[in-house]
Design a protein around this motif. Structure first.
Motif, PDB file in Angstrom:
ATOM      1  N   ILE A  72     -18.741  30.753  15.826  1.00 18.69           N
ATOM      2  CA  ILE A  72     -18.053  30.790  14.529  1.00 18.69           C
ATOM      3  C   ILE A  72     -18.707  31.853  13.641  1.00 18.69           C
ATOM      4  CG2 ILE A  72     -17.394  29.440  12.498  1.00 18.69           C
ATOM      5  CD1 ILE A  72     -16.054  28.526  15.103  1.00 18.69           C
ATOM      6  N   PHE A  73     -20.025  31.811  13.559  1.00 18.37           N
ATOM      7  CA  PHE A  73     -20.847  32.823  12.897  1.00 18.37           C
ATOM      8  C   PHE A  73     -22.008  33.105  13.842  1.00 18.37           C
ATOM      9  CE2 PHE A  73     -19.173  30.240   9.305  1.00 18.37           C
ATOM     10  CZ  PHE A  73     -18.447  31.215   8.668  1.00 18.37           C
ATOM     11  N   GLU A  74     -22.719  34.197  13.606  1.00 23.17           N
ATOM     12  CA  GLU A  74     -23.881  34.481  14.438  1.00 23.17           C
ATOM     13  C   GLU A  74     -24.829  33.284  14.406  1.00 23.17           C
ATOM     14  OE1 GLU A  74     -27.501  37.707  14.825  1.00 23.17           O
ATOM     15  OE2 GLU A  74     -25.841  38.147  13.493  1.00 23.17           O
ATOM     16  N   ASP A  75     -25.266  32.831  15.553  1.00 28.04           N
ATOM     17  CA  ASP A  75     -26.157  31.668  15.719  1.00 28.04           C
ATOM     18  C   ASP A  75     -25.488  30.326  15.414  1.00 28.04           C
ATOM     19  OD1 ASP A  75     -28.287  33.315  16.493  1.00 28.04           O
ATOM     20  OD2 ASP A  75     -28.952  33.557  14.416  1.00 28.04           O
ATOM     21  N   TYR A  76     -24.185  30.313  15.184  1.00 26.14           N
ATOM     22  CA  TYR A  76     -23.469  29.071  14.887  1.00 26.14           C
ATOM     23  C   TYR A  76     -22.247  28.968  15.799  1.00 26.14           C
ATOM     24  CZ  TYR A  76     -26.287  28.664  10.685  1.00 26.14           C
ATOM     25  OH  TYR A  76     -27.333  28.539   9.815  1.00 26.14           O
ATOM     26  N   GLN A  77     -22.250  27.930  16.614  1.00 20.11           N
ATOM     27  CA  GLN A  77     -21.133  27.717  17.522  1.00 20.11           C
ATOM     28  C   GLN A  77     -20.531  26.328  17.291  1.00 20.11           C
ATOM     29  OE1 GLN A  77     -24.297  28.487  19.127  1.00 20.11           O
ATOM     30  NE2 GLN A  77     -23.853  30.655  18.869  1.00 20.11           N
ATOM     31  N   ILE A  78     -19.356  26.138  17.882  1.00 19.70           N
ATOM     32  CA  ILE A  78     -18.735  24.823  17.892  1.00 19.70           C
ATOM     33  C   ILE A  78     -18.319  24.546  19.337  1.00 19.70           C
ATOM     34  CG2 ILE A  78     -16.419  25.655  17.288  1.00 19.70           C
ATOM     35  CD1 ILE A  78     -16.188  23.059  15.578  1.00 19.70           C
ATOM     36  N   GLU A  79     -18.693  23.379  19.808  1.00 15.10           N
ATOM     37  CA  GLU A  79     -18.353  22.958  21.169  1.00 15.10           C
ATOM     38  C   GLU A  79     -17.187  21.972  21.087  1.00 15.10           C
ATOM     39  OE1 GLU A  79     -20.358  20.619  24.960  1.00 15.10           O
ATOM     40  OE2 GLU A  79     -21.558  21.009  23.181  1.00 15.10           O
ATOM     41  N   ILE A  80     -16.163  22.261  21.853  1.00 14.27           N
ATOM     42  CA  ILE A  80     -14.975  21.419  21.871  1.00 14.27           C
ATOM     43  C   ILE A  80     -14.857  20.818  23.268  1.00 14.27           C
ATOM     44  CG2 ILE A  80     -12.470  21.339  21.563  1.00 14.27           C
ATOM     45  CD1 ILE A  80     -12.789  23.926  19.860  1.00 14.27           C
ATOM     46  N   LYS A  81     -14.755  19.505  23.330  1.00 11.91           N
ATOM     47  CA  LYS A  81     -14.586  18.853  24.625  1.00 11.91           C
ATOM     48  C   LYS A  81     -13.883  17.510  24.436  1.00 11.91           C
ATOM     49  CE  LYS A  81     -19.187  16.738  24.860  1.00 11.91           C
ATOM     50  NZ  LYS A  81     -20.418  16.669  25.634  1.00 11.91           N
ATOM     51  N   THR A  82     -13.519  16.921  25.560  1.00 16.46           N
ATOM     52  CA  THR A  82     -12.887  15.611  25.558  1.00 16.46           C
ATOM     53  C   THR A  82     -13.863  14.596  26.124  1.00 16.46           C
ATOM     54  OG1 THR A  82     -10.694  16.548  25.882  1.00 16.46           O
ATOM     55  CG2 THR A  82     -10.968  14.260  26.473  1.00 16.46           C
ATOM     56  N   MET A  83     -13.889  13.438  25.522  1.00 17.78           N
ATOM     57  CA  MET A  83     -14.654  12.330  26.077  1.00 17.78           C
ATOM     58  C   MET A  83     -13.873  11.046  25.847  1.00 17.78           C
ATOM     59  SD  MET A  83     -17.837  11.815  23.370  1.00 17.78           S
ATOM     60  CE  MET A  83     -18.681  13.216  23.986  1.00 17.78           C
ATOM     61  N   GLN A  84     -14.260  10.018  26.542  1.00 22.53           N
ATOM     62  CA  GLN A  84     -13.600   8.739  26.348  1.00 22.53           C
ATOM     63  C   GLN A  84     -14.189   8.054  25.126  1.00 22.53           C
ATOM     64  OE1 GLN A  84     -14.061   6.806  30.153  1.00 22.53           O
ATOM     65  NE2 GLN A  84     -12.242   7.802  30.965  1.00 22.53           N
ATOM     66  N   GLN A  85     -13.367   7.268  24.439  1.00 20.63           N
ATOM     67  CA  GLN A  85     -13.786   6.632  23.194  1.00 20.63           C
ATOM     68  C   GLN A  85     -15.067   5.820  23.367  1.00 20.63           C
ATOM     69  OE1 GLN A  85     -12.291   6.985  20.012  1.00 20.63           O
ATOM     70  NE2 GLN A  85     -14.206   6.028  19.417  1.00 20.63           N
ATOM     71  N   TRP A  86     -15.226   5.117  24.474  1.00 21.90           N
ATOM     72  CA  TRP A  86     -16.429   4.301  24.666  1.00 21.90           C
ATOM     73  C   TRP A  86     -17.679   5.169  24.733  1.00 21.90           C
ATOM     74  CZ3 TRP A  86     -19.791   4.741  28.713  1.00 21.90           C
ATOM     75  CH2 TRP A  86     -19.347   5.410  29.858  1.00 21.90           C
ATOM     76  N   GLN A  87     -17.552   6.393  25.276  1.00 23.19           N
ATOM     77  CA  GLN A  87     -18.692   7.304  25.327  1.00 23.19           C
ATOM     78  C   GLN A  87     -19.083   7.741  23.916  1.00 23.19           C
ATOM     79  OE1 GLN A  87     -16.628  10.017  27.995  1.00 23.19           O
ATOM     80  NE2 GLN A  87     -18.308   9.812  29.475  1.00 23.19           N
ATOM     81  N   LEU A  88     -18.084   8.043  23.108  1.00 21.75           N
ATOM     82  CA  LEU A  88     -18.329   8.434  21.721  1.00 21.75           C
ATOM     83  C   LEU A  88     -18.965   7.283  20.948  1.00 21.75           C
ATOM     84  CD1 LEU A  88     -17.904  10.701  19.611  1.00 21.75           C
ATOM     85  CD2 LEU A  88     -15.716   9.651  19.087  1.00 21.75           C
ATOM     86  N   ASP A  89     -18.473   6.073  21.181  1.00 25.98           N
ATOM     87  CA  ASP A  89     -18.999   4.895  20.481  1.00 25.98           C
ATOM     88  C   ASP A  89     -20.458   4.628  20.822  1.00 25.98           C
ATOM     89  OD1 ASP A  89     -16.495   4.547  19.362  1.00 25.98           O
ATOM     90  OD2 ASP A  89     -15.883   2.990  20.786  1.00 25.98           O
ATOM     91  N   GLN A  90     -20.898   5.004  22.010  1.00 26.09           N
ATOM     92  CA  GLN A  90     -22.268   4.732  22.428  1.00 26.09           C
ATOM     93  C   GLN A  90     -23.258   5.817  22.013  1.00 26.09           C
ATOM     94  OE1 GLN A  90     -22.443   3.754  26.584  1.00 26.09           O
ATOM     95  NE2 GLN A  90     -21.488   1.762  26.262  1.00 26.09           N
ATOM     96  N   MET A  91     -22.762   6.901  21.454  1.00 25.30           N
ATOM     97  CA  MET A  91     -23.655   7.982  21.023  1.00 25.30           C
ATOM     98  C   MET A  91     -24.429   7.535  19.792  1.00 25.30           C
ATOM     99  SD  MET A  91     -21.205  11.296  21.431  1.00 25.30           S
ATOM    100  CE  MET A  91     -22.493  12.518  21.424  1.00 25.30           C
ATOM    101  N   GLY A  92     -25.639   8.054  19.672  1.00 27.34           N
ATOM    102  CA  GLY A  92     -26.440   7.770  18.478  1.00 27.34           C
ATOM    103  C   GLY A  92     -25.798   8.397  17.249  1.00 27.34           C
ATOM    104  N   GLU A  93     -26.197   7.918  16.081  1.00 24.38           N
ATOM    105  CA  GLU A  93     -25.602   8.397  14.838  1.00 24.38           C
ATOM    106  C   GLU A  93     -25.750   9.908  14.677  1.00 24.38           C
ATOM    107  OE1 GLU A  93     -25.899   7.651  10.020  1.00 24.38           O
ATOM    108  OE2 GLU A  93     -27.215   6.589  11.360  1.00 24.38           O
ATOM    109  N   PHE A  94     -26.910  10.447  15.076  1.00 21.78           N
ATOM    110  CA  PHE A  94     -27.156  11.881  14.931  1.00 21.78           C
ATOM    111  C   PHE A  94     -27.401  12.496  16.297  1.00 21.78           C
ATOM    112  CE2 PHE A  94     -28.390  10.175  10.779  1.00 21.78           C
ATOM    113  CZ  PHE A  94     -27.546  10.899   9.996  1.00 21.78           C
ATOM    114  N   ASN A  95     -26.386  12.547  17.099  1.00 22.90           N
ATOM    115  CA  ASN A  95     -26.479  13.133  18.437  1.00 22.90           C
ATOM    116  C   ASN A  95     -27.137  14.500  18.368  1.00 22.90           C
ATOM    117  OD1 ASN A  95     -25.905  13.914  21.154  1.00 22.90           O
ATOM    118  ND2 ASN A  95     -24.086  14.961  20.433  1.00 22.90           N
ATOM    119  N   GLY A  96     -28.348  14.609  18.886  1.00 20.90           N
ATOM    120  CA  GLY A  96     -29.013  15.904  18.958  1.00 20.90           C
ATOM    121  C   GLY A  96     -29.999  16.184  17.841  1.00 20.90           C
ATOM    122  N   TYR A  97     -29.941  15.473  16.738  1.00 17.68           N
ATOM    123  CA  TYR A  97     -30.901  15.729  15.645  1.00 17.68           C
ATOM    124  C   TYR A  97     -32.130  14.858  15.799  1.00 17.68           C
ATOM    125  CZ  TYR A  97     -27.846  18.579  12.719  1.00 17.68           C
ATOM    126  OH  TYR A  97     -27.061  19.575  12.197  1.00 17.68           O
TER     127      TYR A  97
END
Length: 97
Positions: A72-97
């Motif tokens: 999007i900008f230098e050093d800034y990207q956006i990752e777009i993907k599909t996942m199942q709702q249960w996978q999203l629900d099980q992710m931590g509040e700050f995935n990656g931080y």
């Protein structure tokens, strides 16, 4: 029973690492702009950030892009993907931080 509904997700990648995963592209763009704003010499107001988010989202139509990682900008990207709702629900509040 697990919710196997497929959802499109948007994950910002900023210099500090991978940001949280969102189901709304606007939220991912806000995360990127907020990080950019912190390193700016003159900080933008919330109204200015909102206008930038709206412009980027509407002009680039990121929500319509196919899956992958895009700069999007230098050093800034956006990752777009599909996942199942249960996978999203099980992710931590700050995935990656």
């Amino acid at each position: 029973m697990l919710d196997c509904t497929k959802v499109k997700t948007f994950t910002p990648h900023i210099p500090a690492g991978t940001g949280p995963t969102f189901i709304k592209v606007e939220e991912a763009i806000v995360e990127i702009l907020a990080d950019l704003n912190q390193s700016a010499t003159r900080m933008l107001s919330n109204d200015q950030l909102e206008m930038m988010e709206q412009f980027i989202t509407d002009t680039l139509r990121i929500g319509d892009w196919i899956y992958g990682t895009y700069t999007i900008f230098e050093d800034y990207q956006i990752e777009i993907k599909t996942m199942q709702q249960w996978q999203l629900d099980q992710m931590g509040e700050f995935n990656g931080y």
